[in-house]
Enzyme design. Structure first.
Site, PDB file in Angstrom:
ATOM      1  N   SER A 105      25.402  28.805  99.999  1.00 52.13           N
ATOM      2  CA  SER A 105      25.452  30.255 100.081  1.00 52.13           C
ATOM      3  C   SER A 105      24.091  30.840 100.447  1.00 52.13           C
ATOM      4  O   SER A 105      23.579  30.591 101.537  1.00 52.13           O
ATOM      5  CB  SER A 105      25.991  30.832  98.779  1.00 52.13           C
ATOM      6  OG  SER A 105      26.214  32.215  98.877  1.00 52.13           O
ATOM      7  N   ASP A 251      25.393  37.354 103.796  1.00 50.79           N
ATOM      8  CA  ASP A 251      24.580  36.220 103.413  1.00 50.79           C
ATOM      9  C   ASP A 251      25.001  35.022 104.279  1.00 50.79           C
ATOM     10  O   ASP A 251      25.941  35.123 105.066  1.00 50.79           O
ATOM     11  CB  ASP A 251      24.701  35.952 101.905  1.00 50.79           C
ATOM     12  CG  ASP A 251      26.055  35.445 101.482  1.00 50.79           C
ATOM     13  OD1 ASP A 251      27.036  35.677 102.220  1.00 50.79           O
ATOM     14  OD2 ASP A 251      26.162  34.821 100.410  1.00 50.79           O
ATOM     15  N   ASP A 253      26.717  32.306 104.154  1.00 45.50           N
ATOM     16  CA  ASP A 253      28.088  31.801 104.250  1.00 45.50           C
ATOM     17  C   ASP A 253      29.121  32.914 104.316  1.00 45.50           C
ATOM     18  O   ASP A 253      30.327  32.647 104.304  1.00 45.50           O
ATOM     19  CB  ASP A 253      28.404  30.839 103.103  1.00 45.50           C
ATOM     20  CG  ASP A 253      28.546  31.524 101.760  1.00 45.50           C
ATOM     21  OD1 ASP A 253      27.835  32.526 101.532  1.00 45.50           O
ATOM     22  OD2 ASP A 253      29.360  31.078 100.928  1.00 45.50           O
ATOM     23  N   ASP A 255      30.178  35.368 102.358  1.00 41.74           N
ATOM     24  CA  ASP A 255      31.048  35.863 101.286  1.00 41.74           C
ATOM     25  C   ASP A 255      30.480  37.100 100.595  1.00 41.74           C
ATOM     26  O   ASP A 255      31.168  37.732  99.792  1.00 41.74           O
ATOM     27  CB  ASP A 255      31.370  34.766 100.265  1.00 41.74           C
ATOM     28  CG  ASP A 255      30.158  34.233  99.525  1.00 41.74           C
ATOM     29  OD1 ASP A 255      29.026  34.617  99.866  1.00 41.74           O
ATOM     30  OD2 ASP A 255      30.357  33.402  98.616  1.00 41.74           O
TER      31      ASP A 255
END
Length: 504
Positions: A105, A251, A253, A255
């Site tokens: 992440s 961000d 990734d 999410d």
């Protein structure tokens, strides 16, 4: 054996050899543990494996699929590097037994991670994570794997995600009037978001060129986390050049979603609590949350959502930190956490989804500027101020020591207000499972201190609420902000002393 444990969002660690590091051995053991858990609980179906663009992510995903196939599981690799919400969508869309996302992440470039989703599309949570860890510990030294060719998910699953995302934005006449700057922060959300944006009917945005392509080294930021100071500086500059009304950022990734709005001659970032309340009010007033729909947030978020829910006759529930808890709130129709995570379509993605959240945020801004919407929230619900902080602590034992210190010797005052309650969140409670953390209350000020479940940090969440319909909202906001900043400095000094260890 590895001592990497499940945290707030799966397994995360610095990449390297040996115990406590993220490597193919850990991925193999985790995949063996997942396959064993599914077999022991007679959960049928394939396992979908996704990955981002971090160093080694594709290789780790291939390793996970090889171990799962050797364990008798059908393993489906996502077709390419994609955002985490697409993997979470694929689990439900394909009626899979589980999903694995290789991502760290917003962690530093040196890290990677292994995030697990169960058949309902939500992240793994107790007691399943403990059972999986037990199976990992019992794995053989040489975990079986197969060299058989990989099976891939079709692009039609990505198309289905995009089509579903576009349905969240109804037709709007003034979309062309909205000027937006956007950055995926060197992550994998850029292409998917652009396609979703176009399908939803928005005009092109100004993209931050330096951060548009996936780059696992994240060269333009100290930390690839939109919450970190400086992470959105390039986005603000791009917005100024484009005369943008709004800045949207994901961000790495995809999410989580960060938002900036005009403020004087520049732009200011909205807090997760501000965006969370804006989305809740918009979804409720536009009739998209049914009469039985539940709103959910966490114990470290502002009380503003409680007031919004009550005004609309809805129930608001609070969970422990993390979407593995929020997604499981019974009847949840909308959820958010203050760390920039928003779930606006839990039937499709039972996790935070920065892409669909960004579409709905842009939809809000086309009809009424977000600044005006924030003013309307203040007029109706009063001034609410949040002030999250973080302290980097590499040693988890030190974080525990700091929490014990706070319990044993809490400050007598915060910002001149006597401390009236100190609560150990790890003690058994009738409402929530025990969790590491301390909550301190001083009048209208609340502070929660807890170790991060994803990074070597001690996180501080501070918030204060004023009266409803204040006579002078700007004056009250300035006063409450100053009060909370003082409380934050005092609390950091209590935790670590005057040693310059504070960040943020």
């Amino acid at each position: 054996m590895s001592d990497v444990r499940f945290g707030t969002a799966g397994l995360r660690a610095t990449m390297g050899d040996g115990p406590g590091q993220f490597n193919t051995a850990l991925v193999a053991r985790a995949s063996y543990g997942l396959a064993t858990y599914l077999t022991q609980n007679q959960i049928a179906g394939p396992v979908v494996v996704g990955f981002d663009a971090r160093h080694g992510s594709a290789r780790f995903a291939t390793e996970a699929a090889a171990v799962l196939r050797a364990a008798g599981r059908r393993a489906l690799l996502m077709p390419r590097e994609l955002p985490t919400p697409v993997l979470a969508f694929a689990v439900r869309h394909l009626a899979a037994a589980a999903g694995v996302m290789i991502t760290a992440s917003h962690n530093p470039a040196s890290d990677n991670g292994y995030k697990v989703y169960l058949a309902d599309g939500s992240q793994i949570a107790p007691p399943a994570d403990a059972a999986m860890e037990a199976a990992m510990a019992a794995a053989p030294a040489a975990v079986p794997r197969t060299e058989a060719g990989a099976e891939f998910v079709g692009e039609d699953v990505v198309d289905a995600y995009l089509a579903r995302a576009a349905t969240l934005v109804p037709a709007a006449a003034r979309r062309d009037a909205l000027r937006v700057a956007y950055t995926p922060l060197h992550g994998v959300a850029g292409e998917t978001f652009r396609r979703a944006w176009e399908l939803a009917g928005f005009s092109p945005y100004a993209e931050v060129a330096e951060q548009a392509a996936p780059d696992p080294d994240f060269p333009t930021v100290a930390f690839p986390n939109p919450e970190e100071p400086g992470a959105l500086d390039l986005a603000a500059r791009t917005a100024a050049r484009a005369d943008a009304d709004l800045v949207l950022a994901h961000d790495p990734d995809g999410d989580r979603c960060a938002v900036m709005i005009r403020a004087g001659d520049g732009y200011r970032a909205l807090s997760g609590d501000e965006v969370g309340a804006l989305l809740a009010e918009h979804l409720l007033t536009s009739g998209r949350i049914g009469a039985d729909g539940v709103l959910a947030t966490t114990i470290v978020s502002s009380p503003l959502l409680d007031r919004v829910a009550a005004a609309h006759g809805r129930r608001c529930v609070r969970t422990l930190t993390g979407f593995k808890w929020l997604a499981r709130a019974p009847g949840v129709a909308y959820a958010y956490e203050e760390a920039l995570g928003y779930c606006v379509d839990p039937d499709a993605v039972r996790d935070k989804d920065g892409i669909t959240a960004a579409l709905v945020i842009a939809e809000m801004a086309t009809s009424v500027p977000l600044r005006e919407r924030l003013d309307a929230l203040t007029e109706r619900y009063g001034v609410h101020v949040s002030a999250p902080r973080s302290i980097r602590i590499e040693d988890p034992a030190l974080a525990s020591t700091v929490l014990r210190r706070l319990l044993d010797a809490p400050p007598p005052h915060l910002a001149g207000t006597p401390v009236d309650h100190v609560e150990d969140l790890s003690a058994p409670s009738t409402d929530l499972p025990p969790t590491a953390g301390v909550r301190v209350t001083a009048g209208a000020i609340t502070a929660v201190v807890r170790p991060s479940g994803t990074e070597p940090k001690l996180k501080l969440y501070l918030y204060v609420s004023g009266e409803s319909a204040p006579a002078d909202p700007n004056h009250e906001r300035a006063a409450l902000t100053a009060q909370l900043e003082l409380a934050g400095r005092e609390l950091c000094n209590v935790l670590l002393g005057m040693r310059g260890s504070e960040r943020g």
